[in-house]
Design an enzyme around this catalytic site. Structure first.
Site, PDB file in Angstrom:
ATOM      1  N   TYR A  54      29.213   0.723 -29.561  1.00 28.83           N
ATOM      2  CA  TYR A  54      27.975   1.496 -29.407  1.00 28.83           C
ATOM      3  C   TYR A  54      28.008   2.717 -30.320  1.00 28.83           C
ATOM      4  O   TYR A  54      27.076   2.958 -31.090  1.00 28.83           O
ATOM      5  CB  TYR A  54      27.789   1.941 -27.950  1.00 28.83           C
ATOM      6  CG  TYR A  54      26.753   3.023 -27.784  1.00 28.83           C
ATOM      7  CD1 TYR A  54      25.399   2.740 -27.911  1.00 28.83           C
ATOM      8  CD2 TYR A  54      27.120   4.346 -27.525  1.00 28.83           C
ATOM      9  CE1 TYR A  54      24.437   3.734 -27.783  1.00 28.83           C
ATOM     10  CE2 TYR A  54      26.169   5.341 -27.390  1.00 28.83           C
ATOM     11  CZ  TYR A  54      24.835   5.026 -27.524  1.00 28.83           C
ATOM     12  OH  TYR A  54      23.883   6.009 -27.411  1.00 28.83           O
ATOM     13  N   LYS A  61      19.877   2.515 -14.591  1.00 30.31           N
ATOM     14  CA  LYS A  61      20.974   2.386 -15.558  1.00 30.31           C
ATOM     15  C   LYS A  61      22.268   1.809 -14.988  1.00 30.31           C
ATOM     16  O   LYS A  61      23.206   1.525 -15.733  1.00 30.31           O
ATOM     17  CB  LYS A  61      21.258   3.747 -16.207  1.00 30.31           C
ATOM     18  CG  LYS A  61      20.140   4.220 -17.117  1.00 30.31           C
ATOM     19  CD  LYS A  61      20.447   5.559 -17.768  1.00 30.31           C
ATOM     20  CE  LYS A  61      21.565   5.456 -18.770  1.00 30.31           C
ATOM     21  NZ  LYS A  61      21.769   6.735 -19.503  1.00 30.31           N
TER      22      LYS A  61
END
Length: 313
Positions: A139, A183
């Site tokens: 990421y 999330k």
């Protein structure tokens, strides 16, 4: 019209809310609602239209006209630091971003995008320069690579005496606040600790959390920074944090204080995070302040208090 990609996500939906509060509602939200829980982030917002991410990207690549666009806030990404599918990550966070960036450059549309403090890795110096960057996960690498792509465009433009339209990247540090319920494991520590206490449990931190320090930044302040740069048209890559490193223990204390109950407990540090986990982050705000951005950032105590007052009402 203003376009917000990732507009149903945490930061994106808060940017839409901030735009609404500034009297702006001609907004196109782009997102992927495969996670249907995210719709809740849009319910109270005033927007003109919604478009699926894949349909939007198809139209962008075809060069379709969306009418006059005042700016694009590009918050859409796979933000799971625990995701190791590099092909998926680079497609979502790098290739997609390049397509959107060039669409904006060709039309001189201000492009404000989400970078990340994950680009820094294990350094103790968080300055927006390549020498301090070294992502610990794919990421972070996807964000680092896009920042470097933008830098090359600026360098090429400078060498050819050209002036590019606004490109502004924000290296978000540990963002927490409202609209992160969807999330799951990637939600903030404050979110999880609050849920634990609401479930009648004690708040739990990883062993060593008293020495793990992060720059925790309240999402409302992140939105203020975004809107300041839209209003002032400043290009660059900027840290978006408080400039303070506070421990996870401080977050837990703020949550306990809100509830007036709970004793902090420790649990073993998970194996899958070892070697891929930033134990310390602290934004250097020199460049942000030099640009003229004077947004004041809440402390953990202030931000958590405001967040939980909203979350638990």
């Amino acid at each position: 019209m203003i376009i917000v990609t990732g507009g149903a996500g945490m930061i994106g939906s808060n940017i839409v809310k901030a735009l609404n509060e500034a009297g702006i509602n001609d907004i196109l939200v782009v997102d992927n609602l495969k996670n249907g829980k995210k719709f809740k982030n849009l319910v109270d917002l005033d927007i003109t239209d919604y478009m699926d991410r894949d349909d939007f990207l198809t139209q962008i690549m075809a060069g379709d006209d969306f009418g006059p666009i005042e700016a694009i806030f590009h918050e859409g990404a796979c933000s799971a630091t625990t995701e190791w599918d590099g092909k998926y990550m680079m497609l979502n966070n790098y290739e997609y971003s390049k397509e959107l960036l060039h669409y904006c450059l060709d039309r001189e549309i201000p492009f404000l995008y989400a970078s990340s403090a994950a680009t820094y890795g294990e350094t103790e110096t968080f300055v927006e320069e390549r020498e301090y960057e070294g992502a610990l996960n794919v990421y972070g690498y996807s964000k680092q690579q896009f920042d470097n792509y933008v830098r090359r465009l600026w360098k090429d433009a400078e060498e050819h005496g050209e002036q590019l339209s606004q490109i502004t990247g924000f290296r978000y540090f540990n963002v927490y606040g409202p609209r992160e319920d969807h999330k799951g494991s990637m939600a903030s520590v404050a979110f999880h600790l609050n849920n634990q206490i609401n479930a009648g449990e004690n708040p739990k931190l990883f062993a060593g959390s008293e020495s793990f320090k992060r720059d925790f930044v309240y999402v409302g302040d992140v939105c203020k920074v975004n809107l300041w740069f839209l209003e002032n048209g400043v290009s660059g890559i900027f840290n978006c944090g408080t400039g303070r490193a506070e421990s996870f223990e401080e977050v837990a204390k703020a949550v306990v204080k809100h509830h007036n109950k709970g004793e902090i407990q420790t649990i073993p540090f998970p194996d899958h995070l070892k070697g891929a986990y930033q134990e310390f982050t602290q934004a250097d705000l020199t460049k942000l302040r030099a640009a003229g951005c004077d947004v004041e950032f809440k402390t953990v105590a202030e931000g958590v208090a405001e967040y939980l007052a909203i979350q638990n009402r």
